[in-house]
Design a protein around this motif. Structure first.
Motif, PDB file in Angstrom:
ATOM      1  N   ALA A   1       0.833  -1.202   0.000  1.00  0.00           N
ATOM      2  CA  ALA A   1       0.000   0.000   0.000  1.00  0.00           C
ATOM      3  C   ALA A   1       0.870   1.256   0.000  1.00  0.00           C
ATOM      4  CB  ALA A   1      -0.943  -0.007   1.201  1.00  0.00           C
ATOM      5  N   ALA A   2       1.977   1.221   0.723  1.00  0.00           N
ATOM      6  CA  ALA A   2       2.878   2.374   0.766  1.00  0.00           C
ATOM      7  C   ALA A   2       3.538   2.590  -0.598  1.00  0.00           C
ATOM      8  CB  ALA A   2       3.936   2.192   1.850  1.00  0.00           C
ATOM      9  N   VAL A   3       3.831   1.506  -1.316  1.00  0.00           N
ATOM     10  CA  VAL A   3       4.377   1.624  -2.673  1.00  0.00           C
ATOM     11  C   VAL A   3       3.370   2.340  -3.558  1.00  0.00           C
ATOM     12  CG1 VAL A   3       5.027   0.330  -4.747  1.00  0.00           C
ATOM     13  CG2 VAL A   3       5.902  -0.383  -2.516  1.00  0.00           C
ATOM     14  N   ASP A   4       2.114   1.887  -3.517  1.00  0.00           N
ATOM     15  CA  ASP A   4       1.069   2.506  -4.340  1.00  0.00           C
ATOM     16  C   ASP A   4       0.839   3.967  -3.964  1.00  0.00           C
ATOM     17  OD1 ASP A   4       0.639   0.189  -5.858  1.00  0.00           O
ATOM     18  OD2 ASP A   4      -0.943  -0.533  -4.519  1.00  0.00           O
ATOM     19  N   ALA A   5       0.864   4.266  -2.661  1.00  0.00           N
ATOM     20  CA  ALA A   5       0.670   5.643  -2.202  1.00  0.00           C
ATOM     21  C   ALA A   5       1.811   6.539  -2.678  1.00  0.00           C
ATOM     22  CB  ALA A   5       0.556   5.679  -0.676  1.00  0.00           C
ATOM     23  N   HIS A   6       3.038   6.022  -2.625  1.00  0.00           N
ATOM     24  CA  HIS A   6       4.202   6.792  -3.077  1.00  0.00           C
ATOM     25  C   HIS A   6       4.065   7.109  -4.568  1.00  0.00           C
ATOM     26  CE1 HIS A   6       8.722   7.514  -2.369  1.00  0.00           C
ATOM     27  NE2 HIS A   6       8.422   8.059  -3.523  1.00  0.00           N
TER      28      HIS A   6
ATOM     29  N   ILE B   1      10.095   2.123  -6.650  1.00  0.00           N
ATOM     30  CA  ILE B   1       9.606   2.048  -5.281  1.00  0.00           C
ATOM     31  C   ILE B   1       9.216   0.592  -5.044  1.00  0.00           C
ATOM     32  CG2 ILE B   1       7.976   3.016  -3.610  1.00  0.00           C
ATOM     33  CD1 ILE B   1       9.821   5.096  -5.035  1.00  0.00           C
ATOM     34  N   VAL B   2       9.825  -0.046  -4.044  1.00  0.00           N
ATOM     35  CA  VAL B   2       9.591  -1.472  -3.846  1.00  0.00           C
ATOM     36  C   VAL B   2       9.278  -1.813  -2.390  1.00  0.00           C
ATOM     37  CG1 VAL B   2      11.092  -2.140  -5.762  1.00  0.00           C
ATOM     38  CG2 VAL B   2      12.015  -2.074  -3.457  1.00  0.00           C
ATOM     39  N   TRP B   3       8.525  -2.878  -2.246  1.00  0.00           N
ATOM     40  CA  TRP B   3       8.299  -3.527  -0.957  1.00  0.00           C
ATOM     41  C   TRP B   3       8.779  -4.954  -1.119  1.00  0.00           C
ATOM     42  CZ3 TRP B   3       5.149  -7.871  -0.485  1.00  0.00           C
ATOM     43  CH2 TRP B   3       5.047  -8.382   0.795  1.00  0.00           C
ATOM     44  N   VAL B   4       9.543  -5.447  -0.140  1.00  0.00           N
ATOM     45  CA  VAL B   4      10.035  -6.817  -0.163  1.00  0.00           C
ATOM     46  C   VAL B   4       9.628  -7.510   1.136  1.00  0.00           C
ATOM     47  CG1 VAL B   4      12.079  -8.298  -0.277  1.00  0.00           C
ATOM     48  CG2 VAL B   4      12.019  -6.160  -1.582  1.00  0.00           C
ATOM     49  N   ASP B   5       9.003  -8.680   1.004  1.00  0.00           N
ATOM     50  CA  ASP B   5       8.694  -9.531   2.151  1.00  0.00           C
ATOM     51  C   ASP B   5       9.964 -10.319   2.434  1.00  0.00           C
ATOM     52  OD1 ASP B   5       7.952 -11.555   3.890  1.00  0.00           O
ATOM     53  OD2 ASP B   5       6.041 -11.942   2.913  1.00  0.00           O
ATOM     54  N   GLU B   6      10.745  -9.855   3.391  1.00  0.00           N
ATOM     55  CA  GLU B   6      12.059 -10.437   3.675  1.00  0.00           C
ATOM     56  C   GLU B   6      11.961 -11.928   4.002  1.00  0.00           C
ATOM     57  OE1 GLU B   6      15.024  -9.039   3.327  1.00  0.00           O
ATOM     58  OE2 GLU B   6      14.298  -7.042   2.868  1.00  0.00           O
ATOM     59  N   ALA B   7      10.949 -12.320   4.788  1.00  0.00           N
ATOM     60  CA  ALA B   7      10.815 -13.723   5.156  1.00  0.00           C
ATOM     61  C   ALA B   7      10.549 -14.595   3.927  1.00  0.00           C
ATOM     62  CB  ALA B   7       9.698 -13.889   6.181  1.00  0.00           C
ATOM     63  N   ALA B   8       9.669 -14.145   3.045  1.00  0.00           N
ATOM     64  CA  ALA B   8       9.352 -14.907   1.844  1.00  0.00           C
ATOM     65  C   ALA B   8      10.542 -14.915   0.871  1.00  0.00           C
ATOM     66  CB  ALA B   8       8.117 -14.335   1.148  1.00  0.00           C
TER      67      ALA B   8
ATOM     68  N   PHE C   1       6.874 -12.129  -3.397  1.00  0.00           N
ATOM     69  CA  PHE C   1       7.696 -11.692  -2.273  1.00  0.00           C
ATOM     70  C   PHE C   1       8.166 -10.247  -2.437  1.00  0.00           C
ATOM     71  CE2 PHE C   1      10.723 -13.028  -5.431  1.00  0.00           C
ATOM     72  CZ  PHE C   1      11.784 -12.147  -5.288  1.00  0.00           C
ATOM     73  N   MET C   2       8.008  -9.696  -3.665  1.00  0.00           N
ATOM     74  CA  MET C   2       8.434  -8.324  -3.942  1.00  0.00           C
ATOM     75  C   MET C   2       7.408  -7.654  -4.844  1.00  0.00           C
ATOM     76  SD  MET C   2      12.044  -6.910  -5.506  1.00  0.00           S
ATOM     77  CE  MET C   2      11.772  -7.365  -7.212  1.00  0.00           C
ATOM     78  N   TYR C   3       7.112  -6.413  -4.528  1.00  0.00           N
ATOM     79  CA  TYR C   3       6.144  -5.640  -5.307  1.00  0.00           C
ATOM     80  C   TYR C   3       6.769  -4.286  -5.605  1.00  0.00           C
ATOM     81  CZ  TYR C   3       1.899  -2.961  -6.330  1.00  0.00           C
ATOM     82  OH  TYR C   3       0.941  -2.159  -6.926  1.00  0.00           O
ATOM     83  N   GLY C   4       6.720  -3.871  -6.853  1.00  0.00           N
ATOM     84  CA  GLY C   4       7.344  -2.602  -7.205  1.00  0.00           C
ATOM     85  C   GLY C   4       6.592  -1.818  -8.248  1.00  0.00           C
ATOM     86  N   ARG C   5       6.764  -0.519  -8.178  1.00  0.00           N
ATOM     87  CA  ARG C   5       6.233   0.430  -9.157  1.00  0.00           C
ATOM     88  C   ARG C   5       7.376   1.375  -9.496  1.00  0.00           C
ATOM     89  NH1 ARG C   5       0.465   1.045  -8.402  1.00  0.00           N
ATOM     90  NH2 ARG C   5       0.517   1.972 -10.476  1.00  0.00           N
TER      91      ARG C   5
END
Length: 134
Positions: A83-88, A124-131, A108-112
């Motif tokens: 959500a923070a990636v999309d907001a950014h 702008i990326v979010w990474v699920d470190e555990a996954a 495990f990773m989402y980016g825009r």
């Protein structure tokens, strides 16, 4: 020792660039900001020096890449969630950026990504470190 990073980017209009990045929530260190340069604070250890093209040229003998037609660097910043990636990205688009490519979802990773006023690409990326470790 904590290392710091200073990314130097040439900009055509320093004031417009400062306004653009301020709309994305970034502040500037006034000690290192003047009519030729602005020190954008990304975090305690990450800074982006927005330099007028004339001033940027004093640091290199090479031609400055036109980031609207040539990619010279991809700057990537992390966010805490999808959500923070999309907001950014939404803030960037509202401030005048253009989307550089479609969203990338690897589970495990989402980016825009977006191109700023001078054509520099920001990812702008979010990474699920555990996954990502699994």
């Amino acid at each position: 020792m904590n290392r710091k990073i200073f990314v130097n980017l040439p900009v055509r209009d320093l004031e417009k660039s400062k306004e653009f990045f301020a709309k994305l929530g970034f502040g500037f260190n006034p000690r290192f900001t003047n009519e030729d340069a602005a020190c954008m604070v990304v975090s305690d250890d990450i800074f982006v020096m927005l330099l007028t093209e004339t001033y940027f040229k004093t640091f290199t003998k090479k031609d400055i890449a036109d980031a609207h037609s040539t990619t010279e660097v991809l700057v990537c910043l992390s966010e805490a969630s999808r959500a923070a990636v999309d907001a950014h990205l939404a803030k960037a688009l509202e401030a005048g950026a253009s989307e550089a490519r479609e969203a990338q979802d690897l589970g495990f990773m989402y980016g825009r990504s977006f191109s700023d006023l001078d054509g520099h690409i920001w990812e702008i990326v979010w990474v699920d470190e555990a996954a990502a470790q699994g």
